[in-house]
Each structure stands twice: as structure tokens, then as C-alpha cells.
Design a protein around this motif. Structure first.
Motif, PDB file in Angstrom:
ATOM      1  N   VAL A  95       1.093  -1.149  -0.016  1.00  0.00           N
ATOM      2  CA  VAL A  95       0.063   0.013  -0.111  1.00  0.00           C
ATOM      3  C   VAL A  95       0.715   1.260  -0.074  1.00  0.00           C
ATOM      4  CG1 VAL A  95      -1.503   1.289   1.401  1.00  0.00           C
ATOM      5  CG2 VAL A  95      -1.934  -1.222   1.037  1.00  0.00           C
ATOM      6  N   LEU A  96       1.995   1.192   0.782  1.00  0.00           N
ATOM      7  CA  LEU A  96       2.844   2.375   0.749  1.00  0.00           C
ATOM      8  C   LEU A  96       3.384   2.606  -0.393  1.00  0.00           C
ATOM      9  CD1 LEU A  96       4.482   1.934   4.394  1.00  0.00           C
ATOM     10  CD2 LEU A  96       2.925   4.006   3.727  1.00  0.00           C
ATOM     11  N   VAL A 155      -5.393   6.211  -9.736  1.00  0.00           N
ATOM     12  CA  VAL A 155      -4.474   5.249  -9.884  1.00  0.00           C
ATOM     13  C   VAL A 155      -4.044   4.785  -8.593  1.00  0.00           C
ATOM     14  CG1 VAL A 155      -2.297   4.183 -10.948  1.00  0.00           C
ATOM     15  CG2 VAL A 155      -3.957   5.431 -12.308  1.00  0.00           C
ATOM     16  N   VAL A 156      -3.465   5.799  -7.656  1.00  0.00           N
ATOM     17  CA  VAL A 156      -2.925   5.680  -6.283  1.00  0.00           C
ATOM     18  C   VAL A 156      -4.061   4.867  -5.634  1.00  0.00           C
ATOM     19  CG1 VAL A 156      -2.301   6.613  -4.203  1.00  0.00           C
ATOM     20  CG2 VAL A 156      -1.297   7.465  -6.400  1.00  0.00           C
ATOM     21  N   VAL A 157      -5.319   5.348  -5.742  1.00  0.00           N
ATOM     22  CA  VAL A 157      -6.202   4.695  -4.918  1.00  0.00           C
ATOM     23  C   VAL A 157      -6.623   3.269  -5.226  1.00  0.00           C
ATOM     24  CG1 VAL A 157      -8.887   4.766  -4.059  1.00  0.00           C
ATOM     25  CG2 VAL A 157      -7.466   6.862  -4.170  1.00  0.00           C
ATOM     26  N   GLY A 161      -5.853  -0.213  -2.951  1.00  0.00           N
ATOM     27  CA  GLY A 161      -6.964  -1.277  -2.468  1.00  0.00           C
ATOM     28  C   GLY A 161      -6.631  -2.529  -3.059  1.00  0.00           C
ATOM     29  N   ALA A 162      -5.964  -2.405  -4.537  1.00  0.00           N
ATOM     30  CA  ALA A 162      -5.364  -3.862  -5.132  1.00  0.00           C
ATOM     31  C   ALA A 162      -4.657  -4.385  -4.223  1.00  0.00           C
ATOM     32  CB  ALA A 162      -5.356  -3.753  -6.385  1.00  0.00           C
ATOM     33  N   LEU A 163      -3.381  -3.713  -4.155  1.00  0.00           N
ATOM     34  CA  LEU A 163      -2.320  -4.363  -3.258  1.00  0.00           C
ATOM     35  C   LEU A 163      -2.591  -4.716  -1.794  1.00  0.00           C
ATOM     36  CD1 LEU A 163       0.345  -1.572  -4.557  1.00  0.00           C
ATOM     37  CD2 LEU A 163       0.303  -4.057  -5.061  1.00  0.00           C
ATOM     38  N   ARG A 164      -3.732  -3.880  -1.347  1.00  0.00           N
ATOM     39  CA  ARG A 164      -4.255  -4.377   0.128  1.00  0.00           C
ATOM     40  C   ARG A 164      -4.712  -5.665   0.040  1.00  0.00           C
ATOM     41  NH1 ARG A 164      -2.801  -2.971   5.553  1.00  0.00           N
ATOM     42  NH2 ARG A 164      -4.648  -3.640   6.640  1.00  0.00           N
ATOM     43  N   SER A 165      -5.707  -6.010  -1.143  1.00  0.00           N
ATOM     44  CA  SER A 165      -6.225  -7.135  -1.185  1.00  0.00           C
ATOM     45  C   SER A 165      -5.291  -8.137  -1.623  1.00  0.00           C
ATOM     46  CB  SER A 165      -7.277  -7.000  -2.354  1.00  0.00           C
ATOM     47  OG  SER A 165      -8.306  -5.907  -1.944  1.00  0.00           O
TER      48      SER A 165
END
Length: 275
Positions: free
Chosen positions: A224-225, A256-258, A262-266
Motif C-alpha cells: 500500500v505504501l 491510480v494511487v487509490v 486497494g488492489a495491493l491491500r487485497s
């Protein structure tokens, strides 16, 4: 440490653009790859000994992905603002994160990111973005995705020998392009000094920081970071290179950041850094 690594990578990219007039984008890639390979070999120390054990197909593909990623990205920087190029390139790790999971929400993240990419087509400060530059940045993203996959495979081996060998192979692959573009200017003292700075800022320093950060942070938090990278790139492009972005492009980068966060967190997996 993660934020420091992100700033270091993008500062290295900004510094690399100062070499373009002298040695071209390919020449800048060659200098970066050369000094990065030396730095990684020093870090790996004796881990490269018995290198034939590491020179597998995975390492070869890893090195090829690294070469393609950096060549495409630097060529895109000749045609696009830093923030736009990094945003388009980030499609690679975003795609890997979305494909790594099967949750319905991942499709939403993908659509949000796609909306951001479409907004970028609105252009830079009123004009259309360079089509070739956009294609090269997206190509860099594809190679980044391949880099992520191969990084996981090569990383299963102990030590850093595989990474150091891949970096050396990458240098050999970009050498014909870099030599053709840079010629005798590549051995100019000032050019070499800047190239050394690019290699350290873009590879040695961020790699060391991320390695330490991953010992303290969960993979999901690290990913996320890392998704803040397009925003950091846009900021450095504005401050260091006087590259202004339109409101539409800033909104696109924010989308794109949001979506990436979200995708990387999932997916709960980090997106490895390009060298």
C-alpha cells in the motif's frame, strides 16, 4: 524507510533525465544498470561465487525483464512528465495484484485504475500526451509485472547472488543500445559521476531501505505504501524538473494511487522495485 526508498527512486529518475542530452535515454539506462550491478555485487559479496548455480532460465528471464523495463521507462521519460510515466508504468504491479486474487472488489479496483489511465489521455496541460511515450510507459509496466513474477522465483534461492547476476545480465543486454546512443560521452567524468548517482539513488539505496522495511512491515502495508509512488513522482517532477500537470492528470494519478492501494491491500503482496 519505504517512503525514503520511493523518494530515492524517483529522485534517481529525475537525475537521469539530465543525462538525456548527452548520452540519450539508452545511455542513461546503461550507466544506471552498470553502477547498479556493481553495487549489488558488492552487497552480495561472496554470494555470487559459484554463479553457475544461479544462471538458470529464471535468472535469464529476470535479467531480460529488468533490461526491458528500464529501457522502456527511460525512453518514455524523454516524452512524458515523470508523474505520468510512473502512473502508466504502475499498471504492471497493479495488474499482478488484481490477478493474484479472485475477490469481486478487485474488479472495482481495476476499473478505477482504468478510469485513471483514460483520464491521462486528456493530455498534459491542455495537449495530448505523446502516444509513443505512453506506449513505452505501458510496456515498462508489462516488463515490471514480469519482473515481479521472476523476482519471486529467483528470490526463493538464498542470498542475493541471483539478483546480482540478473543485474549484470541486464547491463549486457542494454549495452548495445546505450553504446550506440551515448558513444564516447559515456566516459566523460561528469556523465560518469551523474550515472553513479543515478545507480545509487535508483537501486542501491532504495533496495537497502526496502529490505530493512520488509523486516518490520507486513507485506500488505508495504504494498500500500508503495502505491504512493505515482504521486511522489508527480511531486518530484514538479519540484525538480518544473513539469506541471493539468488538474485532470492530477485526478487521474489520484485514481491510480487509490486503485493500487486497494488492489495491493487485497492481494497482500508487495510490488518489487525496478532497479
Amino acid at each position: 524507510m519505504v517512503l525514503g526508498a520511493i523518494v530515492s527512486v524517483q529522485a534517481g529518475a529525475a537525475l537521469a533525465t539530465t543525462l538525456f542530452n548527452d548520452v540519450g535515454a539508452s545511455g542513461a539506462v546503461l550507466l544506471r544498470s552498470f553502477f547498479a550491478a556493481i553495487a549489488l555485487s558488492v552487497i552480495a559479496r561472496g554470494m555470487v561465487r559459484g554463479g553457475q548455480l544461479y544462471m538458470s532460465r529464471d535468472v535469464v528471464v529476470f535479467g531480460a525483464a529488468l533490461a526491458g523495463m528500464n529501457l522502456c521507462f527511460y525512453e518514455s521519460l524523454e516524452r512524458l512528465p515523470l508523474g505520468v510515466a510512473v502512473t502508466l508504468e504502475f499498471v504492471g504491479p497493479l495488474g499482478v495484484a488484481v490477478l493474484a486474487t479472485r475477490r469481486r472488489l478487485d474488479a472495482v479496483w481495476g476499473l478505477i485504475a482504468a478510469g485513471g489511465i483514460v483520464l491521462l489521455s486528456e493530455g498534459n496541460a491542455g495537449g495530448d500526451i505523446d502516444a509513443l511515450g505512453a506506449a513505452l510507459a505501458l510496456g515498462a509496466g508489462v516488463f515490471w509485472a514480469l519482473y515481479i513474477v521472476q523476482s519471486a522465483r529467483v528470490g526463493r534461492r538464498p542470498g542475493l547472488g541471483g539478483l546480482a547476476l540478473a543485474a549484470a545480465l541486464s547491463t549486457a543486454l542494454v549495452a548495445p543500445f546505450g553504446l550506440a546512443a551515448g558513444g564516447a560521452e559515456l566516459i566523460d567524468r561528469e556523465v560518469l559521476a551523474i550515472g553513479l548517482g543515478v545507480g545509487l539513488l535508483s537501486s542501491a539505496i532504495p533496495y537497502s531501505l526496502e529490505l530493512q522495511a520488509l523486516r518490520r512491515l507486513p507485506n500488505a502495508v508495504f504494498g500500500v505504501l508503495l502505491s504512493l509512488e505515482p504521486a511522489v513522482a508527480a511531486t518530484i517532477g514538479f519540484v525538480a524538473l518544473a513539469q506541471s500537470l493539468s488538474a485532470t492528470q492530477l485526478a487521474a494519478i489520484a485514481l491510480v494511487v487509490v486503485a493500487s492501494a486497494g488492489a495491493l491491500r487485497s492481494a497482500s503482496t508487495p510490488a518489487p522495485r525496478d532497479m
